[in-house]
Design a protein around this motif. Structure first.
Motif, PDB file in Angstrom:
ATOM      1  N   PRO A 228      39.570 -53.518  52.253  1.00 18.70           N
ATOM      2  CA  PRO A 228      39.276 -52.769  53.484  1.00 18.70           C
ATOM      3  C   PRO A 228      37.876 -53.114  53.973  1.00 18.70           C
ATOM      4  N   TYR A 229      37.590 -52.738  55.210  1.00 19.67           N
ATOM      5  CA  TYR A 229      36.277 -53.045  55.779  1.00 19.67           C
ATOM      6  C   TYR A 229      35.225 -52.125  55.160  1.00 19.67           C
ATOM      7  N   LEU A 230      34.215 -52.718  54.555  1.00 24.30           N
ATOM      8  CA  LEU A 230      33.127 -51.925  53.976  1.00 24.30           C
ATOM      9  C   LEU A 230      32.112 -51.535  55.035  1.00 24.30           C
ATOM     10  N   LEU A 231      32.011 -52.341  56.083  1.00 24.16           N
ATOM     11  CA  LEU A 231      31.153 -52.050  57.241  1.00 24.16           C
ATOM     12  C   LEU A 231      31.983 -52.187  58.503  1.00 24.16           C
ATOM     13  N   SER A 232      31.774 -51.297  59.446  1.00 23.42           N
ATOM     14  CA  SER A 232      32.598 -51.300  60.656  1.00 23.42           C
ATOM     15  C   SER A 232      32.375 -52.541  61.508  1.00 23.42           C
ATOM     16  N   ASP A 233      31.198 -53.115  61.493  1.00 21.31           N
ATOM     17  CA  ASP A 233      30.882 -54.271  62.341  1.00 21.31           C
ATOM     18  C   ASP A 233      30.620 -55.516  61.501  1.00 21.31           C
ATOM     19  N   SER A 234      31.376 -55.663  60.389  1.00 25.52           N
ATOM     20  CA  SER A 234      31.084 -56.757  59.471  1.00 25.52           C
ATOM     21  C   SER A 234      31.678 -58.090  59.899  1.00 25.52           C
ATOM     22  N   ILE A 235      32.775 -58.091  60.737  1.00 25.88           N
ATOM     23  CA  ILE A 235      33.400 -59.345  61.153  1.00 25.88           C
ATOM     24  C   ILE A 235      32.412 -60.151  62.004  1.00 25.88           C
ATOM     25  N   GLY A 236      32.294 -61.423  61.674  1.00 25.67           N
ATOM     26  CA  GLY A 236      31.387 -62.298  62.395  1.00 25.67           C
ATOM     27  C   GLY A 236      29.950 -62.197  61.928  1.00 25.67           C
ATOM     28  N   LYS A 237      29.689 -61.292  60.987  1.00 23.79           N
ATOM     29  CA  LYS A 237      28.330 -61.113  60.501  1.00 23.79           C
ATOM     30  C   LYS A 237      28.066 -62.078  59.347  1.00 23.79           C
ATOM     31  N   SER A 238      26.864 -62.588  59.280  1.00 22.95           N
ATOM     32  CA  SER A 238      26.508 -63.539  58.226  1.00 22.95           C
ATOM     33  C   SER A 238      26.025 -62.797  56.979  1.00 22.95           C
ATOM     34  N   PHE A 239      26.594 -63.180  55.835  1.00 27.67           N
ATOM     35  CA  PHE A 239      26.184 -62.645  54.543  1.00 27.67           C
ATOM     36  C   PHE A 239      25.626 -63.754  53.651  1.00 27.67           C
ATOM     37  N   ALA A 240      25.228 -64.832  54.300  1.00 26.48           N
ATOM     38  CA  ALA A 240      24.787 -66.004  53.549  1.00 26.48           C
ATOM     39  C   ALA A 240      23.538 -65.732  52.720  1.00 26.48           C
ATOM     40  N   ASN A 241      22.741 -64.735  53.112  1.00 30.64           N
ATOM     41  CA  ASN A 241      21.509 -64.445  52.374  1.00 30.64           C
ATOM     42  C   ASN A 241      21.722 -63.450  51.231  1.00 30.64           C
ATOM     43  N   ARG A 242      22.955 -62.967  51.053  1.00 33.34           N
ATOM     44  CA  ARG A 242      23.240 -62.055  49.937  1.00 33.34           C
ATOM     45  C   ARG A 242      23.388 -62.869  48.651  1.00 33.34           C
TER      46      ARG A 242
END
Length: 499
Positions: free
Chosen positions: A228-242
């Motif tokens: 499920p979506y953990l954040l409402s606006d996560s699509i298209g967001k970059s997580f490359a720095n995690r």
């Protein structure tokens, strides 16, 4: 002095008690070690099983995504092939539209399929026979094909459609290929968009538990889909720095446990590349769910093991206490058996044992051994005149004086019989024995008169010493001490005579 002699002679030690405690502790350590090993192994098995399950899920997603992308790629290849036909311009718009997009009907969750010229203008649209004017020269896929001669398929970043259609607010990605002339000149781009609802439907067909997540990211760390979506606006967001995403992008495929930087849950991450596509599937299983059964088992087993170990140690303590009490009782009995009840000194039996022990020790070491024979002067007359009670008190007083001057652990004061005492002086020569004997004689002489007695009591002492220079047996040593005592009595009593 007598008590210190008893363990050496009787061989009474606390070794069984310590062995019991040591054995119990080692048993507990062994049980805890075995249970810990088994629990660790079961934990590893639970992790391995979860990893296999997650790998299977990732492979199912990979296979489905590869089939879908292949359909889109076939659509693009068909569009490019049809657009390069020389007779296309002579066809009617309806026929031309059919020829261009005849393969697009098989693509699932398709959006717009467009044919763009080298300036980004729309030449053909799968949804309209007469395409609406539009320019897509600013799209990432167009810029990528414009700057590169690579004719491979390009997957775009997630975006939302520009049109006013019903699903314009839904996220999409596009698959595109470069259209190149025979001479290598850039002629345009064939692009097909896919609604990301495809991933939602695919993920919904898979059961991964309540707190686990499915994810697809591209090579730039952009999130394309999640369930499920953990954040409402996560699509298209970059997580490359995690940190977790960095590791996933770096390794490409594998499995590891880590804490999510989004919801701070411990998760088991299993990930793999989708074929040769710039996409990565991530199955993030909840650590609580993966190890829930193991945790319940570990709790029960640990509790049972703890109760067992505590019970074992408690029983060992009870047994060791009983052994200690038994040893103490045996020690007390041995001491009573070796002690003269009247004077508190060693009895004749103890004297014989110690004397024989010291004799053999002197034979081995070559050091001198002295024996004192002490007799209370005129004791029979004293006893007849003052009574047995007064005589007993006098003997106790004499024994106390003798013991006060014989302090070394290796020495022994014993009641030889009646009013006669014997002292064993290990590693003591004749001069040393005479000095001790003189102290004893003077100490007894200084004793105050026993209550009811009209005169103080005195002692006569005979000394015999064995050395390596002398040639005598143990019996001869005792006979010599007794002979010296007889001489002391014959010489007037209250004196010391050495043989």
């Amino acid at each position: 002095m007598i008590a210190s002699r008893i363990p050496d002679i009787q061989g009474r030690t606390r070794l069984p008690e310590w062995l019991l405690l040591l054995g119990s502790c080692l048993t507990v350590i062994a049980i805890v070690s075995i249970v810990t090993f088994l629990l660790i192994r079961e934990h590893a098995n639970a992790r391995q099983e979860a990893t296999r399950s997650a790998t299977t899920i990732a492979q199912l997603i990979d296979a489905d995504v590869l089939r879908t992308v292949e359909l889109y790629d076939l659509t693009l290849l068909g569009l490019i092939a049809a657009s390069q036909r020389d007779d296309l311009k002579q066809m009617s718009p309806q026929v031309r539209h059919l020829v261009l997009f005849d393969r697009s009907t098989t693509a699932r969750f398709k959006g717009d399929i467009l044919l763009l010229d080298k300036h980004g203008e729309v030449l053909a649209d799968s949804s309209l026979i007469q395409p609406k004017p539009g320019n897509f020269a600013d799209r990432d896929y167009f810029l990528a094909h414009l700057s590169s001669r690579d004719s491979g398929m390009f997957i775009s970043r997630p975006f939302k459609a520009r049109c006013d259609c019903e699903d314009h607010d839904q996220w999409r990605i596009s698959f595109s290929r470069r259209i190149t002339s025979p001479t290598g000149e850039f002629l345009g781009v064939a692009v097909a968009s896919m609604r990301l609802a495809y991933f939602d439907e695919l993920f919904n067909s898979l059961n991964i538990g309540n707190d686990s997540t499915l994810n697809i990211i591209n090579n730039d760390g952009l999130l394309l889909a999640q369930k499920p979506y953990l954040l409402s606006d996560s699509i298209g967001k970059s997580f490359a720095n995690r940190p977790n995403v960095e590791r996933i992008l770096r390794e490409g495929s594998g499995s590891f446990s880590s804490v999510s930087s989004i919801d701070q849950q411990n998760r088991l991450y299993t990930f793999s590349r989708v074929g040769n596509l710039p996409l990565t599937v991530i199955v993030a299983l909840s650590g609580r769910e993966v190890f829930a059964t193991w945790q319940r088992t570990a709790l029960v087993v640990s509790g049972a093991t703890g109760v067992l170990c505590i019970g074992l140690l408690w029983l060992a303590w009870l047994l060791s206490r009983e052994l200690r009490l038994r040893h103490n009782a045996e020690r007390e009995l041995a001491q009573l058996a070796a002690t003269d009840a009247l004077t508190g000194t060693a009895n004749r039996r103890m004297l014989d044992q110690v004397l024989r022990h010291e004799w053999f020790r002197a034979q081995r070491s070559g050091k001198p051994l002295s024996v004192l024979m002490i007799d209370a002067d005129h004791f029979k007359a004293f006893n007849d005149r003052h009574g047995h009670a007064c005589g007993d008190e006098a003997l106790r007083a004499v024994a106390k004086v003798i013991s006060s001057h014989v302090r070394r652990p290796a020495d022994l004061v014993a009641r030889y019989g009646g009013e006669e005492f014997s002292v064993i002086l290990a590693e003591t020569d004749s001069a040393g024995a005479q000095q001790i004997a003189e102290h004893i004689r003077a100490g007894v002489e200084r004793l105050p008169s026993v209550a009811g007695a009209d005169s103080p009591i005195t002692v006569s002492i005979g000394i015999s010493t064995w050395t390596t220079a002398s040639d005598m047996s143990l019996e001869r040593l005792l006979f010599a001490a007794d002979k010296a005592l007889y001489q002391a009595k014959e010489g007037g009593r209250n004196r010391v005579v050495a043989d």
